[in-house]
Design a protein around this motif. Structure first.
Motif, mmCIF file in Angstrom:
data_model
loop_
_atom_site.group_PDB
_atom_site.id
_atom_site.type_symbol
_atom_site.label_atom_id
_atom_site.label_comp_id
_atom_site.label_asym_id
_atom_site.label_seq_id
_atom_site.Cartn_x
_atom_site.Cartn_y
_atom_site.Cartn_z
ATOM 1 N N VAL A 7 5.078 7.796 -3.152
ATOM 2 C CA VAL A 7 5.193 8.436 -4.435
ATOM 3 C C VAL A 7 5.656 9.865 -4.290
ATOM 4 C CG1 VAL A 7 3.551 7.087 -5.777
ATOM 5 C CG2 VAL A 7 2.735 8.918 -4.374
ATOM 6 N N LEU A 9 6.427 13.821 -6.625
ATOM 7 C CA LEU A 9 5.745 14.639 -7.602
ATOM 8 C C LEU A 9 6.701 15.571 -8.309
ATOM 9 C CD1 LEU A 9 3.054 15.878 -8.721
ATOM 10 C CD2 LEU A 9 3.200 17.427 -6.819
ATOM 11 N N VAL A 31 6.861 10.361 -10.939
ATOM 12 C CA VAL A 31 5.879 9.736 -10.053
ATOM 13 C C VAL A 31 6.326 8.320 -9.730
ATOM 14 C CG1 VAL A 31 3.500 8.899 -9.894
ATOM 15 C CG2 VAL A 31 3.982 11.161 -10.874
ATOM 16 N N ARG A 34 0.950 6.238 -6.159
ATOM 17 C CA ARG A 34 -0.258 7.012 -5.868
ATOM 18 C C ARG A 34 -1.051 6.264 -4.815
ATOM 19 N NH1 ARG A 34 -0.510 10.595 -10.198
ATOM 20 N NH2 ARG A 34 0.346 9.813 -12.136
ATOM 21 N N THR A 36 -4.914 6.637 -2.365
ATOM 22 C CA THR A 36 -6.119 7.354 -1.968
ATOM 23 C C THR A 36 -6.384 7.027 -0.511
ATOM 24 O OG1 THR A 36 -7.032 7.208 -4.198
ATOM 25 C CG2 THR A 36 -8.584 7.673 -2.410
ATOM 26 N N GLN A 46 -6.062 12.400 -2.159
ATOM 27 C CA GLN A 46 -5.265 11.765 -3.202
ATOM 28 C C GLN A 46 -3.813 12.165 -2.974
ATOM 29 O OE1 GLN A 46 -6.451 9.743 -5.687
ATOM 30 N NE2 GLN A 46 -8.476 9.939 -4.782
ATOM 31 N N THR A 48 0.049 11.752 -4.436
ATOM 32 C CA THR A 48 0.932 11.350 -5.521
ATOM 33 C C THR A 48 2.352 11.516 -5.023
ATOM 34 O OG1 THR A 48 -0.653 12.124 -7.159
ATOM 35 C CG2 THR A 48 1.607 11.771 -7.913
ATOM 36 N N THR A 62 -4.682 21.600 -3.315
ATOM 37 C CA THR A 62 -3.529 20.756 -3.611
ATOM 38 C C THR A 62 -2.310 21.370 -2.968
ATOM 39 O OG1 THR A 62 -4.462 20.056 -5.720
ATOM 40 C CG2 THR A 62 -2.100 19.740 -5.427
#
Length: 106
Positions: A7, A9, A31, A34, A36, A46, A48, A62
């Motif tokens: 993915v 961003l 996107v 995603r 985890t 996480q 993305t 982040t």
């Protein structure tokens, strides 16, 4: 998903790799996925993925990273990449040390 991270961003990052609020950049697209991960020490990550970028969030931080090649994403501070046996890791670019390791998709 491409590799462990498929993915990207939207948005742009400041020099420290943190996303700039409200900034929308051409470097990242919509996107695309995603995931985890749980890394050594129980750290949850996480990820993305977007076209050309990834946002990696863990421990209240982040990082927005640009796609380098395959499933390797990087900014000036860190690199998130796939390792052997389907695990992922994050390396500190300044020290060369792994910041996160043994990350497995959950």
């Amino acid at each position: 998903m491409a590799g462990l991270l498929g993915v990207g961003l939207s948005g742009t990052a400041s020099a420290d790799g943190m996303p700039r609020p409200g900034a929308q950049g051409a470097a990242a697209g919509p996107v695309t996925g995603r995931a985890t991960f749980v890394c050594r020490g129980g750290v949850r990550v996480q990820v993305t993925l977007m076209t050309g970028a990834a946002r990696v969030a863990f421990a209240g931080q982040t990082r927005t990273l640009s796609l380098v090649e395959g499933s390797t994403y990087r900014n000036s501070q860190v690199t998130w990449f796939t390792q052997d046996a389907g695990t992922a890791a994050m390396k500190n670019n300044l020290t060369g040390r792994l910041q996160l390791s043994g990350c497995r998709s959950v």
